[in-house]
Design an enzyme around this catalytic site. Structure first.
Site, PDB file in Angstrom:
ATOM      1  N   TYR A 104      -7.897  -2.408  -5.012  1.00  0.00           N
ATOM      2  CA  TYR A 104      -7.983  -3.860  -4.925  1.00  0.00           C
ATOM      3  C   TYR A 104      -8.061  -4.376  -3.499  1.00  0.00           C
ATOM      4  CZ  TYR A 104      -7.372  -4.340  -9.864  1.00  0.00           C
ATOM      5  OH  TYR A 104      -7.582  -4.290 -11.224  1.00  0.00           O
ATOM      6  N   VAL A 119      -6.628  -1.910   4.024  1.00  0.00           N
ATOM      7  CA  VAL A 119      -5.644  -2.174   5.076  1.00  0.00           C
ATOM      8  C   VAL A 119      -6.310  -1.908   6.421  1.00  0.00           C
ATOM      9  CG1 VAL A 119      -3.399  -1.554   6.038  1.00  0.00           C
ATOM     10  CG2 VAL A 119      -3.758  -1.485   3.582  1.00  0.00           C
ATOM     11  N   ASP A 164      11.681  -2.077  -7.433  1.00  0.00           N
ATOM     12  CA  ASP A 164      10.703  -0.982  -7.356  1.00  0.00           C
ATOM     13  C   ASP A 164      11.031  -0.020  -6.207  1.00  0.00           C
ATOM     14  OD1 ASP A 164       8.540   0.407  -8.355  1.00  0.00           O
ATOM     15  OD2 ASP A 164       7.088  -0.631  -7.101  1.00  0.00           O
ATOM     16  N   GLY A 194      -7.927   1.049  -1.271  1.00  0.00           N
ATOM     17  CA  GLY A 194      -7.472   1.253  -2.639  1.00  0.00           C
ATOM     18  C   GLY A 194      -8.283   0.423  -3.594  1.00  0.00           C
TER      19      GLY A 194
END
Length: 960
Positions: free
Chosen positions: A648, A651, A761, A646
């Protein structure tokens, strides 16, 4: 040997000197643009903090005389929030950020400083909060397009100051209050005498339509006030605006008679007044010869004979007078209107014989007269064969009538889809799609939405071929990099608009570069492209584009005076290269020194509170991994072990010595922007343990690295499962179990954790599924502890994800456990419908609430429920599940249940459905689970896992 301080000093001097000498952008504006960068993600790759915006030709930036005059970044998947720096470009003429749904938060009031702005296009973003009153200071504004966001509050009266405004589009938001009118000291929209477009549909506007809004000298063409809460009567002053071409007042609560002077509007082409509470006589539209589309259905007009004016409207394509108290026989001459396509007169008192005559019109497709009093049907011309529906009339109650076609409802026609252009469609790989010219590529996609059609035969391919030809002609004349366009799935949406899926394919390539997407996006957001007039006013909503190819940068144009500057900058190049070489030698030698041992007694000795924005984390038993261990587990961060990426970080899949698979999230090296969220994750997950919360195995903070080690969950997130991307099908029992698991995890955080924790969230991408499809709540980057004394609420900055965000929390900035309950209510609706919380500006909560009919089976929601939920399984308890969602979505938090109560209600619903509510999952067999795992995309292999707001792993206020 150059020492490091000396090297830094020389570098600072040299780079600073070059910047001062070679910069082509005003230094203040350059600084402001770079300040905006720090709060935005997914910007064009050529936006570099080391480059000059004008001199380096940043994508989407246009300059003139060292000043920025245009920022055009539509359709680039940009996310983040605009800050006050956006008001720092005094020469800016155009600001177009449309189709970036990740742009969220409020619109800064400093935007009112852009006094030379002529066009402000923010279509299809995720902006919230009120529209800034300061926009009324933009006296040069010609186009204001804020539609398809989530703006709330009233329309600013200051917009009345925009005397040059041509286009005003505020539709598809959540605006409320009355339409502002000037009163001497305060401006209002009645002052906009030059504005041609008032697009205010799909809001929550209330009160009366002010008579002062209309006058004889107005230039208004489109008046779109549909789908609001307007009351009172239609002002007679509207009949003075003879420039009008389209009026939409449908789906309000208007009362009283239609003004008699409406037939003065001889240029009117589309008139929609349906679904109000209008009374009095059916209006006389004699003389309105341009009228093409008329819909006055579902009002309370006086009983009247069939209106004779209908047979005089030679341009008429569509006449819809359902439930309008019309009686008598239909004149035969009506069916001879040359352009008539659709006639809907359901639920009236029409009687006698339906006689179609010889039928000179060959366009008529549908005559729907259900529930009237027609006792006979005649059709003289066998070649004149429209679909006729007479169900509910005496003619269909006679013996043998069931065999007649007009006593049944025909199956819908196949939906239009652009056919191949005399070629054989190939099998495309990956996510590529075949174009009409049979080439595989990544198209720019979205939906065209037409707000007032002038035709009704939406299955007619002729119209879409016309639209395709029009778009291609525009692309070619404006030299856009477009090979072809494809249209598909035309349908009427819940607001009565025509929505059509659009795919735009790149020219001589398999993907667009950013420049191509910007030019196409601007043409659609700016309304530069005009469709054929029969389609009426439109807007375009794109999901954004992610498959960019590399842009070929065009060297910026330079004036004669700038050539010397560039030559001077080049003269320093040799010195720069020499300096870099010296610094490189120094760094290399430094790296040869043996590293110091890690200070295990103080893991966070290097924690920089000024950068991270938070204190040193307080840990309770979380395992610390050294960086060397992490490298070993991931084979030194091998690409073969990378399972997601992604904006930033990445994984990686790893295996700790015990053999347990783990997922390791790695931020960009050296980034401390997400220190608060990194701290939150390790602090909270190290202190809470529950089978419905994702497990934190450990963390690493060393040499500038921020890494989190989680348990590995093989079945991905709930969103991917609901959308079909994971290969798993969730039937009704499994969806109830997922809901129960997530609810139990939340209830633990609220009621058993000490101190209590508010997640902040909750959404489908943050619900992960283990190998047995047990739900686990994840991503605690935004979570808040309820310390003692804060049991009622926490006053805090609003963060979360748009669509799931509690409106009470948003308005008051007071966070409570009930904010999570609201988000969970949206999650329930997502489980039932498999729809995103916001689709094309429509809120799932509102759509479901409006569609509920408790007198019907499944509350009449069959058209909204995900068809994959059943597959033969009875949906026992679904109505109760919907009731629970509506309770969770109550406007006031005090009226919502606690998560403990939610858990008990889901358990009760499962009992009604004959299911066990025990903790042990009753999902798939082992063999089924293995099959799923073989076919899955990895749960972390998507951008949702990296939706940061400048850090690791920061969640966000963003649209879904």
């Amino acid at each position: 040997m150059v020492t490091l301080p000396m090297a830094a000093l020389l570098a600072s001097f040299l780079f600073g000197g070059l910047s001062a000498v070679g910069a082509l952008t005003d230094s203040f504006e350059s600084s402001a643009l770079k300040a905006l960068m720090s709060d935005l993600q997914n910007l064009p790759p050529d936006w570099s903090g080391d480059d000059d915006p004008c001199g380096s030709g940043w994508g989407g930036i246009t300059c003139q005389n060292s000043r920025i005059i245009s920022i055009e970044l539509s359709g680039n998947n940009i996310s983040g929030q605009l800050q006050g720096d956006i008001g720092s470009f005094p020469e800016l003429r155009i600001l177009d950020l449309s189709y970036n749904k990740g742009l969220t938060g409020t619109l800064p009031g400093t935007i009112g400083n852009l006094r030379k702005l002529t066009e402000l296009d923010l279509v299809g973003c995720g902006f919230t909060g009120p529209i800034p009153d300061k926009i009324g200071s933009l006296e040069n504004l010609v186009r204001l397009s804020l539609n398809s966001n989530m703006f709330i509050g009233p329309i600013p009266p200051s917009l009345g100051n925009l005397s040059r405004l041509y286009w005003l589009d505020l539709a598809d938001n959540r605006l409320s209050g009355s339409i502002p009118i000037s009163n001497g000291s305060t401006p209002g929209l009645d002052l906009l005498v030059n504005t041609k477009h008032f697009h205010f549909g799909n809001n929550q506007l209330s009160g009366e339509i002010p008579p002062q809004l209309f006058r004889l000298n107005l230039s208004l063409i489109h008046l779109l006030f549909d789908n609001n809460k307007l009351t009172g009567s239609i002002p007679s002053t509207l009949g003075l605006v003879q420039s009008l071409e389209v009026i939409r007042l449908d789906r309000n609560s208007l009362t009283g008679p239609v003004p008699e002077n409406f037939n003065n509007l001889t240029g009117l082409q589309g008139l929609r007044l349906s679904n109000n509470q209008l009374t009095g006589p059916l209006p006389n539209l004699t003389g309105m010869l341009a009228l093409t589309y008329v819909d006055m259905s579902n009002n309370s007009f006086d009983v009247s004979d069939f209106p004779p004016w209908t047979t005089t409207l030679l341009s008429l394509t569509t006449l819809i007078l359902e439930h309008t108290e019309i009686r008598g026989a239909i004149p035969v001459s009506l069916f001879s209107l040359p352009n008539l396509q659709k006639l809907i007169l359901k639920t009236n008192q029409i009687n006698g014989t339906l006689d179609l005559g010889s039928g000179s019109s060959n366009q008529l497709q549908l005559i729907d007269l259900q529930t009237n009093f027609i006792d006979d049907f005649k059709q003289s011309d066998a070649n004149y064969n429209p679909e006729v529906i007479l169900i509910g009339n005496p003619v269909c109650q006679e013996s043998g009538s069931s065999a007649q076609n007009y006593c049944t409802i025909a199956h819908p026609k196949a939906s239009y889809s652009t056919p191949p252009n005399n070629c054989l469609l190939p099998i495309c790989s990956s996510n590529q799609i075949s174009s009409p010219d049979c080439t595989c590529s990544y198209p720019f996609t979205g939906s065209l939405v037409f707000r007032s059609l002038l035709f009704s035969d939406i299955e007619n391919s002729t119209y879409y071929k016309m639209l395709e030809e029009s778009m291609m002609k525009y692309a070619q004349s404006h030299q856009l990099p477009v090979e072809s366009v494809a249209l598909s799935n035309p349908h009427e949406d819940s607001s009565g608009n025509l929505a059509v899926s659009l795919e735009i394919f790149p020219l001589k390539a398999d993907r667009f570069n950013r420049t191509g997407v910007l030019s196409i996006g601007f043409a659609l957001s700016n309304q530069t492209y005009k469709p054929p007039h029969i389609f009426g006013p439109f807007y375009f909503i794109s999901e954004g584009y992610t498959n960019f190819s590399a842009d070929i940068k065009t060297p910026p144009k330079t004036s004669g005076s700038e050539i010397g500057i560039i030559a001077g900058a080049a003269a320093g190049g040799f010195v720069l290269v020499l300096l870099i070489a010296l610094v490189g030698v120094y760094i290399y030698r430094r790296k040869q020194r043996p590293p110091k041992a890690t200070d295990l007694s103080n893991l966070f000795a290097g924690w920089d509170t000024s950068k991270s924005g938070s204190d040193v984390p307080q840990l309770k038993g979380a395992r610390w991994f050294s960086l060397e261990e992490i490298k070993k587990y991931t084979n030194n961060f091998s690409e073969a072990n990378c399972i997601g990426a992604g904006g930033y970080g990445k994984v990686y899949r790893g295996a700790i010595p015990a053999g347990k698979p783990v997922a390791i999230k790695r931020a960009q090296v050296g980034s401390m922007q997400g220190g608060v969220e990194f701290k939150n994750e390790i602090e909270l997950l190290s202190r809470v343990h529950h089978k419905n919360l994702v497990g934190l195995v450990g963390f690493c903070f060393e040499q500038g690295e921020q890494l989190l080690v989680y348990e590995f969950l093989p079945n991905g997130n709930l969103k991917d499962t609901l959308t079909g991307n994971s290969g798993i099908r969730l039937d009704w029992p499994r969806r109830l179990r997922v809901a129960l698991g997530a609810a139990r995890g939340l209830a633990y955080l609220h009621e058993l954790a000490d101190p209590p924790i508010i997640h902040r969230d909750i959404k489908s991408t943050n619900i992960l599924l283990d190998e047995d499809l047990n739900a686990k709540v994840s991503d605690f980057g935004l979570s808040k502890l309820m310390e003692s004394g804060e049991r009622g609420h926490i006053s805090t900055q609003v963060k979360g994800t748009m669509g799931y965000l509690d409106p009470e929390y948003y308005l008051t900035q007071q966070l409570t456990e009930k904010s999570d309950v609201y988000s969970f209510g949206i999650l329930i609706l997502e489980l039932v419908t498999a729809r995103r919380p916001i689709e094309r500006g429509k809120y799932i909560a509102r759509e479901v609430k409006m569609a509920i009919d408790k007198t019907k089976v499944l509350y009449g929601l069959q058209g909204i429920i995900d068809p994959r939920i059943g597959s033969g399984t009875p949906l026992k308890g679904l109505e109760n599940f919907i009731d629970l969602a509506m309770r969770c979505l109550e406007e006031a938090g005090a009226d919502r249940p606690s998560m403990g109560e939610v858990v008990k209600e889901i358990e009760r619903i499962m009992q009604l459905a004959g299911l066990s509510a025990s903790h042990k999952s009753a999902s798939s067999s082992a063999s089924q689970g293995e099959e799923w795992r073989r076919n899955l995309q990895h749960p972390y292999n998507n951008e949702a896992f990296f939706e940061y707001s400048g850090g690791f792993p920061l969640s966000r206020v963003e649209p879904q």
